[in-house]
Design a protein around this motif. Structure first.
Motif, PDB file in Angstrom:
ATOM      1  N   ARG B  37      -7.132 -25.605  27.098  1.00 41.06           N
ATOM      2  CA  ARG B  37      -6.697 -24.251  27.446  1.00 41.06           C
ATOM      3  C   ARG B  37      -5.211 -24.117  27.116  1.00 41.06           C
ATOM      4  NH1 ARG B  37      -4.964 -21.195  31.887  1.00 41.06           N
ATOM      5  NH2 ARG B  37      -4.564 -23.066  33.079  1.00 41.06           N
ATOM      6  N   ALA B  38      -4.897 -23.182  26.249  1.00 42.41           N
ATOM      7  CA  ALA B  38      -3.503 -22.933  25.857  1.00 42.41           C
ATOM      8  C   ALA B  38      -3.423 -21.508  25.333  1.00 42.41           C
ATOM      9  CB  ALA B  38      -3.067 -23.916  24.786  1.00 42.41           C
ATOM     10  N   ASN B  39      -2.703 -20.665  26.019  1.00 43.61           N
ATOM     11  CA  ASN B  39      -2.650 -19.256  25.634  1.00 43.61           C
ATOM     12  C   ASN B  39      -2.130 -19.089  24.206  1.00 43.61           C
ATOM     13  OD1 ASN B  39      -2.769 -19.505  28.499  1.00 43.61           O
ATOM     14  ND2 ASN B  39      -2.363 -17.309  28.619  1.00 43.61           N
ATOM     15  N   ARG B  40      -2.753 -18.176  23.482  1.00 44.87           N
ATOM     16  CA  ARG B  40      -2.366 -17.894  22.093  1.00 44.87           C
ATOM     17  C   ARG B  40      -2.255 -16.384  21.900  1.00 44.87           C
ATOM     18  NH1 ARG B  40      -4.871 -22.826  21.786  1.00 44.87           N
ATOM     19  NH2 ARG B  40      -4.245 -24.156  20.042  1.00 44.87           N
ATOM     20  N   TRP B  41      -1.350 -15.972  20.979  1.00 46.55           N
ATOM     21  CA  TRP B  41      -1.088 -14.552  20.769  1.00 46.55           C
ATOM     22  C   TRP B  41      -1.107 -14.214  19.290  1.00 46.55           C
ATOM     23  CZ3 TRP B  41       1.436 -17.853  23.983  1.00 46.55           C
ATOM     24  CH2 TRP B  41       1.440 -17.552  25.340  1.00 46.55           C
ATOM     25  N   ASN B  78     -10.392 -17.213  33.560  1.00 45.71           N
ATOM     26  CA  ASN B  78      -9.265 -17.683  32.752  1.00 45.71           C
ATOM     27  C   ASN B  78      -9.626 -17.858  31.287  1.00 45.71           C
ATOM     28  OD1 ASN B  78      -7.399 -17.999  34.954  1.00 45.71           O
ATOM     29  ND2 ASN B  78      -8.840 -19.558  35.637  1.00 45.71           N
ATOM     30  N   PHE B  80     -10.368 -15.709  28.570  1.00 48.87           N
ATOM     31  CA  PHE B  80     -10.372 -14.269  28.309  1.00 48.87           C
ATOM     32  C   PHE B  80      -9.984 -13.917  26.890  1.00 48.87           C
ATOM     33  CE2 PHE B  80      -6.208 -15.101  30.470  1.00 48.87           C
ATOM     34  CZ  PHE B  80      -5.362 -14.782  29.430  1.00 48.87           C
ATOM     35  N   THR B  82      -8.102 -10.360  25.132  1.00 50.09           N
ATOM     36  CA  THR B  82      -7.427  -9.158  25.612  1.00 50.09           C
ATOM     37  C   THR B  82      -6.473  -8.578  24.567  1.00 50.09           C
ATOM     38  OG1 THR B  82      -5.869  -8.353  27.324  1.00 50.09           O
ATOM     39  CG2 THR B  82      -5.709 -10.656  26.735  1.00 50.09           C
ATOM     40  N   LEU B 187       0.419  -6.959  21.563  1.00 49.77           N
ATOM     41  CA  LEU B 187      -0.250  -8.203  21.162  1.00 49.77           C
ATOM     42  C   LEU B 187      -1.700  -8.292  21.623  1.00 49.77           C
ATOM     43  CD1 LEU B 187       2.556 -10.812  22.034  1.00 49.77           C
ATOM     44  CD2 LEU B 187       2.074  -9.796  19.815  1.00 49.77           C
ATOM     45  N   GLU B 189      -4.508 -11.523  22.703  1.00 54.01           N
ATOM     46  CA  GLU B 189      -4.335 -12.857  23.297  1.00 54.01           C
ATOM     47  C   GLU B 189      -5.685 -13.429  23.709  1.00 54.01           C
ATOM     48  OE1 GLU B 189      -1.910 -12.679  26.814  1.00 54.01           O
ATOM     49  OE2 GLU B 189      -2.116 -14.813  27.246  1.00 54.01           O
ATOM     50  N   SER B 227       6.906 -11.077  14.351  1.00 50.14           N
ATOM     51  CA  SER B 227       5.461 -11.249  14.537  1.00 50.14           C
ATOM     52  C   SER B 227       5.182 -12.615  15.139  1.00 50.14           C
ATOM     53  CB  SER B 227       4.723 -11.092  13.208  1.00 50.14           C
ATOM     54  OG  SER B 227       5.093 -12.128  12.334  1.00 50.14           O
ATOM     55  N   ILE B 228       3.994 -12.751  15.704  1.00 52.59           N
ATOM     56  CA  ILE B 228       3.566 -14.053  16.220  1.00 52.59           C
ATOM     57  C   ILE B 228       2.081 -14.198  15.889  1.00 52.59           C
ATOM     58  CG2 ILE B 228       3.197 -13.051  18.537  1.00 52.59           C
ATOM     59  CD1 ILE B 228       3.773 -15.822  19.708  1.00 52.59           C
ATOM     60  N   ASN B 229       1.701 -15.373  15.428  1.00 47.68           N
ATOM     61  CA  ASN B 229       0.276 -15.697  15.273  1.00 47.68           C
ATOM     62  C   ASN B 229       0.115 -17.171  15.620  1.00 47.68           C
ATOM     63  OD1 ASN B 229      -2.380 -16.031  14.712  1.00 47.68           O
ATOM     64  ND2 ASN B 229      -2.303 -15.176  12.635  1.00 47.68           N
ATOM     65  N   SER B 230      -0.326 -17.461  16.809  1.00 47.83           N
ATOM     66  CA  SER B 230      -0.465 -18.856  17.209  1.00 47.83           C
ATOM     67  C   SER B 230      -1.884 -19.380  17.004  1.00 47.83           C
ATOM     68  CB  SER B 230       0.006 -19.051  18.657  1.00 47.83           C
ATOM     69  OG  SER B 230      -0.281 -17.956  19.471  1.00 47.83           O
TER      70      SER B 230
END
Lengths: 191, 258
Positions: B37-41, B78, B80, B82, B187, B189, B227-230
């Motif tokens: 689990r690691a949030n990405r945007w 958790n 998700f 969005t 964003l 996510e 910008s961000i793209n993880s």
């Protein structure tokens, strides 16, 4: 002559009081934010009572409703008690089942027992005024939620994934219309 | 006639083969095994305010609503997918930073909800509000802004979702009043690399009419600068474009099921 020590005492007390008020109302101080040194004004943060505490107080005793009015600061809603003679169309059991099916709690656990109360819900700037609703309340569910939140500050981290936000113990209160069973809204607060 | 019939069947067979051989597109059901689990945007932000006109105090966009499938081995809230707009604490503020956001949100096996969430800077706790969700294919107007009473408001589709209990100084600046100038984010996510952000190659999620609120001025055209793209092996998005129909806008979607 006897009045002199009293006068000195009163004067000192007043001076201390004035200093305390001045400090609390916003003293100027120098601080550093990031690389910039800024002259800022500190402001005493408002600290409304945690909704968690209000919720706990509201369901302290078993009942159909709640003992007194509860205002939830974070949700901006007010809950009022309901007379015991009121009979909603949707039963307590029906709304409990619906709540569990909604996945609002994630996987069910042995200790996840929702408390369900009939209340009158008022929410400013909406059509919900004294609306008769079921409030389904789940307090202190451990490790339930991580925040959604912002992407990281690029100066701390580049574009890589961030470690998952830590999971928090969470309180949930979900409102369902007592007539139709329709889901209205849910508030979730980590603690 | 027989030759024509054979040719027709052959063409149909070729089509069938091609369709079955195509890589699987993001499915509507939850899919794949979740790993760490690691949030990405993914998407665009305004972090530095290159125009440096009036302070930034609001963020706004219409976001088209699509269902992002999530991986299927974490069945909690958790896990998700969005899409949202967000006002955050100034860069450099210590973590946990304050933020206020609004958008739409779903998690494992759930419907799509309209949501608002905020955290007071410096506090580990946060507050989330869920409302009956927007319809798939709709494009609600989501906005977060500091109002004239100095509190922060979140609206979706014309309905008020949230007014923060504290003002912007309490909420985003941890009590240090340095004026209302905040980074803005538009964003998508997820919490796992194996999950989909909303939107597919044929039905992209559009952030349109991107705007920034300027304190004591009003809503101006958004000026994203970063910008961000993880999760680039799975998600992608376009640059910012301008059009009469969509205003300043960009598209984002999940393009690969890896």
């Amino acid at each position: 002559m006897r009045l002199r020590p009293v006068l000195i005492g009163v004067t000192l007390a007043l001076a201390i009081l004035i200093m305390a008020i001045a400090q609390a109302s916003g003293a100027r101080q120098q601080t550093s934010i990031g690389k910039a040194s800024l002259q800022v004004v500190t402001k005493m943060p408002s600290s409304p009572q945690q909704d968690t505490v209000r919720l706990a107080q509201a369901i302290a005793s078993p009942s159909l409703s709640i003992p007194k009015r509860v205002s939830l600061a974070s949700g901006g809603v007010t809950l009022d008690p309901v007379d015991a003679s009121v009979s909603p169309k949707v039963s307590r059991e029906q709304v409990t089942t619906q709540f569990k099916r909604s996945a609002l709690l994630g996987p069910q656990t042995a200790t996840a027992a929702p408390d369900v109360r009939l209340v009158r819900l008022t929410r400013p700037h909406s059509s919900w005024k004294d609306r008769l609703v079921w409030a389904v309340i789940m307090l202190a569910v451990p490790d339930q939620l991580g925040s959604i939140g912002p992407a990281p500050d690029p100066r701390d981290d580049t574009t890589g994934p961030s470690a998952g936000s830590s999971l928090a113990t969470t309180n949930t209160i979900a409102f369902y219309d007592s007539h139709s069973g329709e889901f209205l809204m849910a508030l979730q607060q980590s603690s | 006639m027989a030759k024509g019939r054979i040719a027709q069947l052959a063409i149909m067979a070729i089509f069938a083969l091609v369709f079955t051989a195509l890589p699987s597109r993001p499915a509507s059901a939850e899919q794949n095994t979740c790993t760490t689990r690691a949030n990405r945007w993914a998407g665009w932000q305004n972090l530095y305010d290159p125009g440096n006109k009036a302070p930034r105090s609001g963020v706004r966009a219409n976001i088209s609503v699509y269902r992002g499938a999530v991986c299927n081995t974490d069945q909690s809230q958790n896990n998700f997918s969005t899409a949202w707009v967000l006002l955050r604490a100034p860069l450099g503020f210590p973590s946990p930073v304050g933020y206020v956001q609004g958008g739409y949100f779903r998690w494992y096996n759930s419907a799509i909800y309209t949501f608002a969430e905020y955290r007071v800077g410096g506090q580990s706790t946060f507050n989330r509000f869920l409302f009956t969700g927007p319809a798939i294919g709709s494009q609600p107007d989501y906005l977060v802004y500091v109002a004239s009473d100095s509190h922060i408001y979140v609206y979706a589709g014309g309905s008020r979702l949230l007014r923060t209990p504290g003002d912007y100084i309490d909420t985003l600046e941890s009590g240090f009043d340095i004026g209302p100038d905040f980074p803005l984010q538009w964003l998508s996510e997820t919490t796992y690399a194996q999950s989909d952000i909303p939107g597919t190659p044929t039905q992209e999620t559009r952030y349109s009419h991107m705007r920034q609120g300027k304190f004591n001025v009003g809503w101006l055209t958004g000026e994203p600068d970063t910008s961000i793209n993880s999760n680039p092996s799975r998600w992608t998005f376009t640059g910012i474009s301008d059009s009469g129909t969509y205003g300043r806008n960009y598209l984002s979607w999940t393009y690969a099921n890896v």
